[in-house]
Write a protein that holds these residues in place. Structure first.
Motif, short mmCIF file in Angstrom:
data_model
loop_
_atom_site.label_atom_id
_atom_site.label_comp_id
_atom_site.label_asym_id
_atom_site.label_seq_id
_atom_site.Cartn_x
_atom_site.Cartn_y
_atom_site.Cartn_z
N GLY A 163 8.19 -0.23 -1.03
CA GLY A 163 6.78 -0.36 -1.37
C GLY A 163 6.53 0.06 -2.80
N GLY A 164 5.36 0.80 -2.81
CA GLY A 164 4.49 1.28 -1.77
C GLY A 164 5.21 2.07 -0.66
N GLU A 165 4.50 2.19 0.45
CA GLU A 165 5.05 2.89 1.60
C GLU A 165 5.01 1.94 2.81
N THR A 189 11.27 5.25 2.14
CA THR A 189 10.01 5.87 2.56
C THR A 189 9.76 7.20 1.86
N ASN A 190 8.49 7.53 1.74
CA ASN A 190 8.15 8.84 1.15
C ASN A 190 8.20 9.97 2.18
N ALA A 191 8.60 9.66 3.40
CA ALA A 191 8.89 10.66 4.43
C ALA A 191 7.71 11.58 4.74
N LYS A 193 0.83 -1.23 0.00
CA LYS A 193 0.00 0.00 0.00
C LYS A 193 0.85 1.26 0.00
N CYS A 194 0.23 2.38 -0.37
CA CYS A 194 0.87 3.68 -0.26
C CYS A 194 -0.17 4.73 0.11
N ASN A 195 0.26 5.75 0.82
CA ASN A 195 -0.64 6.85 1.21
C ASN A 195 -0.58 8.00 0.22
N LEU A 196 0.30 7.91 -0.80
CA LEU A 196 0.40 8.99 -1.79
C LEU A 196 0.01 8.47 -3.18
N ASN A 197 0.07 9.39 -4.14
CA ASN A 197 -0.27 9.03 -5.52
C ASN A 197 0.56 9.89 -6.46
N CYS A 198 1.86 9.61 -6.52
CA CYS A 198 2.76 10.44 -7.33
C CYS A 198 2.51 10.23 -8.83
N ASN A 199 2.67 11.30 -9.58
CA ASN A 199 2.48 11.24 -11.03
C ASN A 199 3.33 10.16 -11.69
N TYR A 200 4.56 10.03 -11.22
CA TYR A 200 5.51 9.14 -11.92
C TYR A 200 5.54 7.74 -11.34
N CYS A 201 4.63 7.43 -10.43
CA CYS A 201 4.68 6.14 -9.74
C CYS A 201 4.55 4.98 -10.73
N ASP A 202 5.46 4.01 -10.61
CA ASP A 202 5.36 2.82 -11.47
C ASP A 202 5.05 1.57 -10.65
N THR A 203 4.64 1.78 -9.40
CA THR A 203 4.31 0.63 -8.54
C THR A 203 2.99 0.02 -8.97
N ASP A 204 2.98 -1.30 -8.99
CA ASP A 204 1.75 -2.03 -9.31
C ASP A 204 0.99 -2.25 -8.00
N PHE A 205 -0.15 -1.59 -7.84
CA PHE A 205 -0.88 -1.69 -6.57
C PHE A 205 -1.94 -2.81 -6.57
N THR A 206 -2.05 -3.55 -7.66
CA THR A 206 -2.96 -4.69 -7.59
C THR A 206 -2.36 -5.71 -6.63
N ILE A 227 12.22 13.45 -0.79
CA ILE A 227 11.61 14.79 -0.77
C ILE A 227 10.78 14.86 -2.04
N LYS A 228 9.48 14.98 -1.87
CA LYS A 228 8.56 14.94 -3.01
C LYS A 228 8.32 16.34 -3.55
N LEU A 229 8.84 16.61 -4.74
CA LEU A 229 8.66 17.93 -5.35
C LEU A 229 7.28 18.02 -6.00
S1 SF4 Z 1 4.96 4.16 -4.04
FE1 SF4 Z 1 6.37 5.90 -3.99
S2 SF4 Z 1 6.20 6.80 -6.05
FE2 SF4 Z 1 4.40 5.45 -5.76
S3 SF4 Z 1 2.77 6.80 -4.98
FE3 SF4 Z 1 3.82 5.91 -3.20
S4 SF4 Z 1 5.37 7.40 -2.65
FE4 SF4 Z 1 4.72 7.90 -4.72
#
Ligand code: SF4
Length: 220
Positions: A72-74, A97-99, A30-43, A119-121
């Motif tokens: 992760g994820g986070e 971690t996404n800190a 899982k992750c608590n964020l949703n970054c534009n460039y995320c390539d993580t498969d959350f299925t 550090i998430k810009l």
């Molecule tokens: S896994 Fe990383 S890149 Fe993907 S949404 Fe979470 S913090 Fe952002």
């Protein structure tokens, strides 16, 4: 309790100052964020459930690794599970971690050896409102082997550079600049990379540029 783990594998660390060390990677779902460039498969189809003792037994077999990377994820989204797991492991713990989850970090920080914090810009992630969260997170992380990774692309702003350098100075953190990768390679030109590095260095000396080496080597 049990939690879902997406993947367990050994590889080399491909980012930041510990690049090249062999690690065991534990990838949370899982992750608590949703970054534009995320390539993580959350299925979660391929994820498997583990109890803390089951996972600790797997981790402790990998004593040849530099550390175990929780990624992760986070990972901090699973803090209750980490509270059970971390006291059982016998190799150093490396947290990627996404800190942003400072309260969760506080609950397990005594078990963590290395912290690879983002550090998430806003210009690159599409997310805003995270500077204060990063600040609190870095404050809690003091005393650990800590660095901050900054993924950037051609949209990075002078204001972002200013704030990131202020955070670096305030907590004496090494900043690692990482150009955003796309399927066709690095997303910015060599000239832009050099200019960006120079802009950082004029404000704060403890900055390095390190791309994702595992992608060049075509390993995960
Ligand atoms: S896994 Fe990383 S890149 Fe993907 S949404 Fe979470 S913090 Fe952002």
């Amino acid at each position: 309790m049990k939690t879902k783990i997406r993947e367990i594998f050994t590889s080399i660390q491909g980012e930041g100052p510990y690049i090249g060390y062999k690690q065991l990677f534990i990838r949370f779902c899982k992750c608590n964020l949703n970054c534009n460039y995320c390539d993580t498969d959350f299925t979660q189809e391929s994820a498997k459930e583990y109890s803390a003792p089951e996972l600790a037994e797997i981790i402790n077999r990998h004593y040849d690794c530099h550390s175990v990377s929780f990624t992760g994820g986070e990972p901090l989204t699973e803090v209750e599970f980490l509270k059970e797991l971390l006291p059982l492991i016998k190799i150093p713990a490396y947290l990627e971690t996404n800190a942003t989850l400072n309260d969760n970090l506080s609950e397990i920080i005594k078990y963590i050896d290395y912290i690879a914090a983002d550090i998430k810009l806003p210009s690159c992630t599409g997310l805003s409102g995270l500077w204060e969260k990063h600040d609190r997170f870095f404050k809690t992380s003091q005393g650990k082997k800590l660095f901050a990774k900054i993924v950037f692309d051609s949209n990075i702003t002078n204001q972002e550079i200013e704030i990131a350098c202020s955070l670096g100075k305030k907590y004496n953190i090494e900043l690692v600049l990482q150009p955003k990768m796309t399927d066709s390679g690095i997303s910015v030109t060599k000239d832009f990379i050099e200019q960006t590095l120079d802009k950082f260095i004029t404000k704060y000396k403890n900055v390095r540029l390190i791309p994702q080496v595992h992608k060049f080597l075509d390993i995960r």
